[in-house]
Enzyme design. Sequence first.
Site, PDB file in Angstrom:
ATOM      1  N   SER A  89       1.510   8.728   5.162  1.00  8.02           N
ATOM      2  CA  SER A  89       1.041   8.689   4.029  1.00  8.02           C
ATOM      3  C   SER A  89       2.086   8.877   3.149  1.00  8.02           C
ATOM      4  O   SER A  89       2.683   9.983   3.113  1.00  8.02           O
ATOM      5  CB  SER A  89      -0.260   9.634   3.611  1.00  8.02           C
ATOM      6  N   ARG A  90       2.340   8.114   2.123  1.00  7.80           N
ATOM      7  CA  ARG A  90       3.498   8.160   1.307  1.00  7.80           C
ATOM      8  C   ARG A  90       3.153   9.104   0.006  1.00  7.80           C
ATOM      9  O   ARG A  90       4.088   9.427  -0.800  1.00  7.80           O
ATOM     10  CB  ARG A  90       4.041   6.690   0.597  1.00  7.80           C
ATOM     11  N   ILE A  91       1.824   9.223  -0.217  1.00  8.10           N
ATOM     12  CA  ILE A  91       1.695  10.513  -1.039  1.00  8.10           C
ATOM     13  C   ILE A  91       1.875  11.795  -0.581  1.00  8.10           C
ATOM     14  O   ILE A  91       2.190  12.874  -1.206  1.00  8.10           O
ATOM     15  CB  ILE A  91       0.115  10.370  -1.355  1.00  8.10           C
ATOM     16  N   THR A 120       0.807  -1.067   0.176  1.00  8.83           N
ATOM     17  CA  THR A 120      -0.047   0.065   0.083  1.00  8.83           C
ATOM     18  C   THR A 120       0.736   1.227   0.023  1.00  8.83           C
ATOM     19  O   THR A 120       1.921   1.159   0.013  1.00  8.83           O
ATOM     20  CB  THR A 120      -0.869  -0.059   1.327  1.00  8.83           C
ATOM     21  N   ASP A 121       0.126   2.376   0.038  1.00 10.46           N
ATOM     22  CA  ASP A 121       0.981   3.789  -0.156  1.00 10.46           C
ATOM     23  C   ASP A 121       0.876   4.328   1.314  1.00 10.46           C
ATOM     24  O   ASP A 121       1.013   5.510   1.296  1.00 10.46           O
ATOM     25  CB  ASP A 121       0.082   4.624  -1.299  1.00 10.46           C
TER      26      ASP A 121
END
Length: 509
Positions: A371-373, A345-346
């Site tokens: 959150s990698r975004i 997941t991101d």
Amino acid sequence: MERENETLTNLTTNSLFALREARLDFQAPLLPQQIGIVNELTNGIAWVDGLPDVELEEMVSFIDGSLGIVFNIDERQIGVVLLTSSSAIKAGTEVRRTGRVADVPVGEGLLGRVINPLGIPLDSKGPLHFSQRLPLEREAPQIIDRDPVKVPLQTGIKVIDALIPIGRGQRQLILGDRQTGKTAIAIDTILNQRESGVICIYCAIGQRGASLAKLIGELSTHGASPYTILVIAEGGDEPGLRYIAPYAATSIGEYFMAKGRDVLIIYDDLTNHAQTYREISLLLRRPPGREAFPGDIFYIHSRLLERSTRLRTAKGGGSLTALPILQTEAQNISAYIPTNLISITDGQVYLSPSLFQKGILPAIDVGKSVSRIGGKAQLGAYRAVAGALKLAYSQFEELEMFSRFGTKLDEQTRKTLAHGQRIRECLKQPQYQPRSVEEQLLLLLALTSGQLDELPLNDIFSREQYILTLAPTLPQEICAAIQSGTPLSDAQRDSILELLAKRLSTQEG
């Protein structure tokens, strides 16, 4: 009399001639059909002899219309996972090929309905109206067909939207021990999509019937049914039905994504899905691996979640956002299945049992959540306050742990602790009360500007409720700027702070 006999003779001759001609012209529609025989039946698995040309993951039918999926193809027999329980299936029962893979009905008619993974309605709203059928297993969109994740998906939960933002097309894992509020976050996120145009799909995997009935009632009570589809596979259903549930829900979501719509899909939960796959694999006599899970457990989840993305405009511009839920044991996020899904997941939202027990709800551990975004999927108005807020909260958590030892604290440390306590109070939020963007920004600006630092902790909640009532009074141009995603100018920010200071002083007076 002779004429009558002659007439009868002519008629008989003509009839025989017509029958002879019809017989010569008739061609029976003979179609070759492969028929197998059930050798053994155990716990939702049928071992079948015959069907030499059957393909992997092809659907087969039994004599009473029950369906199964081919999971194993050995030299001597095939392993079929049953999708429905039936007393008519036993050793010696005939099995026939269907020539098609498992599929599910899709279309606008599914909105507001409760169905099982085969598309059979579970509600009392009559037959299901659908546009077409799509296979459960489909290839994920190519990289070249994807767009960057940059449009926010507002959850209405302050701590997530401010500190752990989620974008449309992202895959954000929600994990924590049982009874820590994972499903509550998912429900609030669904409720917050009422005015956003996002279609929501809730996929229940192995949940109890009583819990599902309560959840369906809550969604209906809060007006979420018209834009929500529920795909249900209860804990008492066959393992095969539980296994295909998330793939069926994803195919339904992909139908809307291909039409340019934004879709939110919630898998509740993938722990049950992994255990179901382990159960099926062990019954099929596949060798167990780490923690008794088969070696391809990573692959079945990665190919599922890889289908969630945002398509570029030339491909319709739709998105499929995934919120998979995962249950941990004794806060162990380094176990096999959690580490698998964290790597797929991101980002993740981690819910802490200790915070839950203290009444800090939602019990999100900001330090273990990420959150990698990041800010790319966040409205510009948040960025001016979110960065400083997360840093201040992290410093507070470290100092709070240190201060428990009874060490003397200087004035600056006490101020940091007091500010952090107020941040924590403001990030608390009751269930079923998602907050709009304007409401959240008003509260966050009041918090970061220090306007709540002198207020006693017991008064924070009442002051927050008053601040939230000021959201409708914001100037229209400021609301438009917030919704457009552009960062607030210094003048706009000062205008909001001035409004807050004026109204808060009036309330105190």
